[in-house]
Design an enzyme around this catalytic site. Structure first.
Site, short mmCIF file in Angstrom:
data_model
loop_
_atom_site.label_atom_id
_atom_site.label_comp_id
_atom_site.label_asym_id
_atom_site.label_seq_id
_atom_site.Cartn_x
_atom_site.Cartn_y
_atom_site.Cartn_z
N LYS A 128 -20.94 23.75 19.68
CA LYS A 128 -19.72 23.09 20.49
C LYS A 128 -18.63 23.44 19.36
CE LYS A 128 -17.99 18.79 22.39
NZ LYS A 128 -18.17 17.20 22.76
N SER A 169 -17.37 15.75 27.39
CA SER A 169 -16.81 16.78 26.93
C SER A 169 -17.61 18.06 26.35
CB SER A 169 -15.94 16.22 25.79
OG SER A 169 -16.90 16.09 24.39
N SER A 219 -20.58 12.21 26.22
CA SER A 219 -20.19 13.64 26.00
C SER A 219 -21.40 14.96 25.90
CB SER A 219 -19.30 13.96 24.99
OG SER A 219 -17.89 13.57 25.41
#
Lengths: 486, 108
Positions: free
Chosen positions: A78, A153, A177
């Protein structure tokens, strides 16, 4: 067997036995990224050095040198995990082009274990969002239906695994997330106990809630990755001083007698019928496997969303104060220092980030601090006590991961609270601080994946990973979308 | 799970005025034009209207939780360790010179 279906051990064995080289394995994923990422839009950045790093490992292997356990296996990250020699943007215009001069602890542990970094994955800007639509550069789409969102997210991290654009990835979870996008994309996603994984080198959103964790095709791969990154770190004062362990050894598949709580508050109004059916079936499956299902109550569940959105935005408004346009990141034109701050931040941040900074600033401001911030901290205590009481009676808790399956892009962007409700089943766990994961448990009538959530007590990752593993052994819900198979 | 009415039907009281928005924006070092300020005002009022439900709970005798695990204050020996070089620390600076970050003139 195709490389796509191999777990981490099979990949390590295949490399060790020279069934395939790291360069071949890495190229396999780079080719898939080339072929599918225009559609999935998972990668903010593809590491152009990956193939050379793979070749270097192949060369060492051919010379018979000692190599770390996972040498030559690709992984992707990420884009809020700090990496050297490549950009870390948090999918924000503010950090466009930012190349950190150091490496975060979790990434450094992956490197020491020999992993090859394929690149950086899109996310909601600064991890604020539930659909990846707040990403400034690439709005990742769901590999099962690219009209739909992957969740967020860590949407890029989940979509990359689901589409076979990386064997596994790391994400971060502040209110769901990791688990929510894992559920929407049909992969396993785990939020470890707060303090299990060092946050050094994780760009901060809400520091009392943030935690790095793995997303993968199976509980086994998740366990192996957590074994690598779950290590005490002096560079993070909230890193728990507990022993690093090999969670794959917990995956016996034997779950008889384990007490699983079924919280009634998580099966009430607002849960989509398809999700409810799939999760009910998962509960039945655990009963079949010999677990004891026990009805429990987490009475303050209904207050978690409000509590979370006060505490997380308060912490975010403070953490994002560092983006001042002076030391790194975007600097706007300005004649004086005051305008430099205003212009840089106003140009650099997207709408949702601004909205949360505004809310967080308000609840921390003079006159409102006690009414909102302290009040929410007190309710956090009540929510935490709900879990503490529950774990006196049960070993783990089962519930849906998200109230719905993946929704169409644009469907919830106009109404912040409707979007926030996507995380209504995941954020209590962050307020409590325990561990949790989402594992695939079915598909809705449109063929979109559904996840079931298992929540564990502090440092009980081994137990919930074993529960997920046993469920995977007894079911068949983990797969790559047909159209993305080579 | 809370059931919400559509936001346009919500008869949300105006907890935050447009002047409050301007004040908070100044604290947060953000600028909004008039249209964006109205939108932020409506959003914040809607969210604050929702979080108001916390007042249903009596928390007079509840201690606040700022941190979830019982971790003691971490200390370490005061030893000098390597840190970022000046060059590395300045490598992302939008403007630098003479081993410093450069900013617009602060004092006339």
């Amino acid at each position: 067997m195709s490389i796509l279906n191999k777990n981490i051990k099979e990949l390590a064995d295949g490399l060790a036995s020279k069934e395939f080289s790291s360069a071949e394995l890495t190229q396999f994923y780079l080719d898939r990224i080339e072929k599918y990422d225009d559609e999935v839009k998972a990668y903010n950045y593809v590491n152009e050095n990956a193939i050379n790093q793979a070749k270097a490992i192949d060369e060492k292997r051919s010379k018979g040198e000692d190599l770390p356990q996972f040498a030559g296996i690709p992984v992707a990250l990420k884009d809020l995990l700090i990496t050297k020699d490549m950009p870390t943007t948090c999918s924000s215009k503010f950090l466009e082009g930012f190349k950190p001069p150091y490496v975060g602890t979790a990434v450094s542990l992956l490197e020491e274990s020999g992993f090859i970094n394929l690149g950086k994955l899109s996310m909601d800007e600064f991890a604020m969002g539930s659909s990846n639509e707040n990403a400034a550069f690439k709005q990742t789409r769901n590999p099962w239906d690219t009209e739909k969102v992957p969740g967020g997210s860590s949407g890029g991290s989940a979509a990359a695994v689901a589409a076979g654009l990386a064997p596994f990835t790391l994400g971060s979870d502040t209110g769901g997330s990791i688990r929510q996008p894992a559920s929407l994309c049909g992969v396993v996603g785990m939020k470890p106990t707060y303090g299990r994984v060092s946050r050094f080198g994780l760009v901060a959103f809400a520091s009392s809630l943030d935690q790095i964790g793995p997303l993968a095709k199976s509980a086994y791969d998740s366990a192996a990755l957590l074994s690598v990154i779950g290590k005490h770190d002096a560079k993070d004062s909230t890193s728990a001083n507990v022993e690093q362990k090999d969670y794959t050894k917990d995956l016996t598949g034997y779950v008889k007698g384990i007490k699983i709580g079924v919280p009634k508050e998580y099966f009430a109004d607002g849960l989509s019928p398809d999700v409810k059916t799939a999760v009910d079936n998962a509960v039945k499956k655990y009963a079949d496997l010999g677990c004891k299902l026990i009805d429990i109550s987490l009475p303050h569940t209904d207050y978690a969303l409000a509590t979370y959105y006060i505490l997380a935005t308060a912490e975010a408004s403070s953490n994002l104060g560092r983006y001042d346009g002076i030391r790194y990141g975007r600097r706007a034109e300005a004649d004086n220092l005051r305008d430099l701050y205003f212009n840089s931040r106003t140009e650099g941040f997207g709408d949702e980030v601004k909205r949360r900074i505004m809310l967080g600033t308000y609840v921390l401001s003079a006159g409102y601090y006690d009414a909102y911030y302290i009040k929410a901290q007190k309710v956090r205590t009540l929510i935490k006590q709900d879990f503490v009481e529950a774990y006196k009676k049960v070993d783990a808790i089962i519930c849906p991961t998200s109230p719905t399956t993946a929704f169409k892009a644009g469907a919830k962007t106009e109404d912040p609270i409707q979007m926030y409700l996507s995380d209504v089943y995941t954020l209590s766990l962050n307020l409590f601080g325990g561990c949790g994961l989402s594992v695939p448990c079915g598909f809705d009538s449109d063929g979109m994946p559904i996840g079931v959530q298992l929540m564990g007590n502090y440092f009980d990752e081994g137990l919930i990973l074993n529960l997920a593993h046993a469920f995977e052994q007894a079911t068949d819900f983990s797969r790559i979308p047909e159209k993305l198979k080579i | 799970m809370p059931v919400l009415s559509e936001s346009e039907d919500n008869n949300v009281s105006e907890t935050i005025s447009i002047n409050d928005v301007k004040h908070i924006a100044t604290l947060a070092r953000l600028k909004f034009d008039d249209t964006a300020a109205e939108k932020i005002k409506d959003d914040l009022n809607s969210i604050l209207g929702y979080v108001d439900k916390l007042n249903e709970l009596n928390t007079d005798d509840v201690e606040p939780t700022s941190h979830t695990l019982d971790i003691c204050t971490v200390t370490r020996a005061d030893e000098v360790k390597p840190s970022l070089s000046n060059e590395d620390a300045l490598s992302n600076a939008p403007s630098s010179g003479n081993a410093h970050f450069k900013v617009p003139k602060v004092i006339e």
